[in-house]
Design an enzyme around this catalytic site. Sequence first.
Site, PDB file in Angstrom:
ATOM      1  N   ASP A  56      -5.493  -4.657  -6.564  1.00 35.62           N
ATOM      2  CA  ASP A  56      -5.801  -5.995  -6.071  1.00 35.62           C
ATOM      3  C   ASP A  56      -5.901  -6.020  -4.552  1.00 35.62           C
ATOM      4  O   ASP A  56      -5.485  -5.081  -3.868  1.00 35.62           O
ATOM      5  CB  ASP A  56      -4.706  -6.978  -6.503  1.00 35.62           C
ATOM      6  N   TYR A 110       3.202   2.844 -10.073  1.00 37.16           N
ATOM      7  CA  TYR A 110       3.169   1.970  -8.902  1.00 37.16           C
ATOM      8  C   TYR A 110       4.580   1.866  -8.334  1.00 37.16           C
ATOM      9  O   TYR A 110       5.567   1.868  -9.080  1.00 37.16           O
ATOM     10  CB  TYR A 110       2.689   0.570  -9.276  1.00 37.16           C
TER      11      TYR A 110
END
Length: 275
Positions: A56, A110
């Site tokens: 994102d 992540y």
Amino acid sequence: MRAYRVAYDGQPYHGFQRQPDVDTVEGRLRSALVRLGVCERGEGLPDRYAAAGRTDAGVSARTQTVAFDAPAWLSPAAFNGELPNDVRVWASADVPEDFHATHDAAERTYTYYLYAPADADRPEHEPVDDGRWADAVDALAGTHDFHNLTTDETGTERTVAIDWTRDGQFLVVQLTAGGFCRQLVRRLVSLAAAVADGSAPLSKVDRILSPEPVSGPDGVPPAPPEPLVLTDVRYPNVSFTRDEDAAVDARTVFARRRATARTTARVADHITDGL
């Protein structure tokens, strides 16, 4: 066919994936390939191009992976010659002709750097209780239908492993899965943080993981994107070779950015502590 590891500072960009009229990491990669003569001008990408994931806006990466039909001379250092300083290619691997950077990824990891002071004398942040945090994380890890923690409408059942450690005033959170729904990582962190600082009860985790839709004020907003980094993408039977010159260049670039960020934080500390 070759795969490349890419590190980037995502804060200046509107995400990884190309979009019209905004600056993206993938757009910068494509522009570099056009200038290098690897990709034709226009809207297309190189033959058999694919990327490991679509981070994102504001999200950074250490091991984003792109693969495509590349000429033998296109080393990471050559690639970097046409890229901005905040996007650095640092390793590569020859891969089979049928390799797909998205579909062949076995795991993605992540890391979220959550500012979470445990002390109560920080007026800008509610104190975080590590015990409540651990309870929330334990409840969220594993296999669940995360439909209330993503904007995706299908494919919402995932198996997520969550590891974390406290590092001073930060909780360093590692989340690993075969793949993640849209915004799932940030919403998982947001929900666990809300339980940890007392703004939500632990029972909210069960409600969010239930089959019933939960939205609006009762839902879970995503945590900010800037503390999130794509830190690993694992491909079975693919061994990446670090380009030492490119890696040194990348470390130098990001070390300078680290120094700038630490200086900015020190100035903010000085002003805050003096008021």
